[in-house]
Design a protein around this motif. Structure first.
Motif, PDB file in Angstrom:
ATOM      1  N   ARG A  40       0.799  -1.217   0.000  1.00 23.18           N
ATOM      2  CA  ARG A  40       0.000   0.000   0.000  1.00 23.18           C
ATOM      3  C   ARG A  40       0.841   1.282   0.000  1.00 23.18           C
ATOM      4  NH1 ARG A  40      -5.332  -1.049   1.162  1.00 23.18           N
ATOM      5  NH2 ARG A  40      -5.589   0.603   2.648  1.00 23.18           N
ATOM      6  N   ALA A  41       0.805   2.082   1.053  1.00 22.27           N
ATOM      7  CA  ALA A  41       1.513   3.367   1.079  1.00 22.27           C
ATOM      8  C   ALA A  41       3.014   3.190   0.871  1.00 22.27           C
ATOM      9  CB  ALA A  41       1.255   4.092   2.396  1.00 22.27           C
ATOM     10  N   GLU A  42       3.566   2.087   1.342  1.00 17.89           N
ATOM     11  CA  GLU A  42       5.001   1.836   1.161  1.00 17.89           C
ATOM     12  C   GLU A  42       5.369   1.794  -0.322  1.00 17.89           C
ATOM     13  OE1 GLU A  42       6.030  -1.073   4.933  1.00 17.89           O
ATOM     14  OE2 GLU A  42       5.140  -1.957   3.139  1.00 17.89           O
ATOM     15  N   VAL A  43       4.488   1.234  -1.142  1.00 15.00           N
ATOM     16  CA  VAL A  43       4.747   1.145  -2.580  1.00 15.00           C
ATOM     17  C   VAL A  43       4.816   2.547  -3.184  1.00 15.00           C
ATOM     18  CG1 VAL A  43       3.828   0.375  -4.811  1.00 15.00           C
ATOM     19  CG2 VAL A  43       3.703  -1.143  -2.810  1.00 15.00           C
ATOM     20  N   ALA A  44       3.825   3.376  -2.881  1.00 18.57           N
ATOM     21  CA  ALA A  44       3.785   4.737  -3.430  1.00 18.57           C
ATOM     22  C   ALA A  44       5.003   5.545  -2.991  1.00 18.57           C
ATOM     23  CB  ALA A  44       2.485   5.431  -3.021  1.00 18.57           C
ATOM     24  N   GLU A  45       5.389   5.438  -1.731  1.00 22.18           N
ATOM     25  CA  GLU A  45       6.551   6.171  -1.229  1.00 22.18           C
ATOM     26  C   GLU A  45       7.846   5.651  -1.857  1.00 22.18           C
ATOM     27  OE1 GLU A  45       6.548   6.279   3.059  1.00 22.18           O
ATOM     28  OE2 GLU A  45       4.536   7.159   3.113  1.00 22.18           O
TER      29      GLU A  45
END
Length: 191
Positions: A40-45
């Motif tokens: 989730r957010a880790e991928v985008a960051e």
């Protein structure tokens, strides 16, 4: 500081312009693969930071680079940009009638080595769609450059989004409220 936007997205350009910021566009091809253990957010960051890393050697000391990556998650699965019409139909078929999360990761990197990476999350609720509506959207809006096969600012967003929990601008591709706050901290807003 001179702002550099490393994005080909017309939506990101529009949002920065509407914030009243002056910027230059710089484009490099960057691999958008990510390690499978990220969620989730880790991928985008991760993707936003990877994009910024490609520009490090070319940044002058008085420049600030903005990179971003927007992903759509249905539960824990990342729905990337569709590869073709059938992929877009399948993605929209899975999203219709359900809620999903949109994450935009942003990396701000200065020429003197400071870096800030953050993300924002918006939950999007879609009403049920017919296959004819999905086909109409694909035929008229060509969503092949959009994560999850849709743009909130396009016909489908206007016709299908029941409600949002979070920032609309995040779904468009840039959490403007967070970007502005971080630019202010870095002394990079122009007033």
């Amino acid at each position: 500081m001179k702002l550099i936007l490393a994005s080909n997205s017309p939506r990101r350009r529009q949002l920065l312009t509407e914030l009243g910021l002056t910027y230059e566009i710089r484009l490099l091809a960057v691999d958008e693969e990510f390690p499978p253990h990220l969620h989730r957010a880790e991928v985008a960051e991760f993707l936003a930071a990877r994009k910024a890393a490609a520009y490090v050697d070319g940044l002058a000391e008085d420049e600030l680079l903005i990179t971003a990556d927007t992903i759509v998650c249905l539960e824990n699965e990342v729905l990337n940009k569709p590869v073709d019409r059938a992929d877009a139909q399948a993605m929209l078929g899975r999203l219709q009638g359900r809620a999903h999360d949109v994450f935009t990761g942003v990396c701000l990197r200065t020429g003197d080595g400071r870096q800030v990476v953050f993300s924002d999350q918006t939950t999007v609720h879609f009403r049920a769609l017919t296959s004819a509506e999905i086909d109409h959207y694909i035929d008229t809006c060509q969503p092949y450059d959009k994560a999850g096969s849709y743009g909130a600012q396009d016909w489908l967003g206007m016709a299908a989004i029941d409600r949002l929990e979070g920032s609309y601008f995040n779904v468009m591709g840039l959490p403007t409220h967070r970007v502005w706050a971080e630019l202010e901290k870095l002394g990079a807003t122009q007033r």
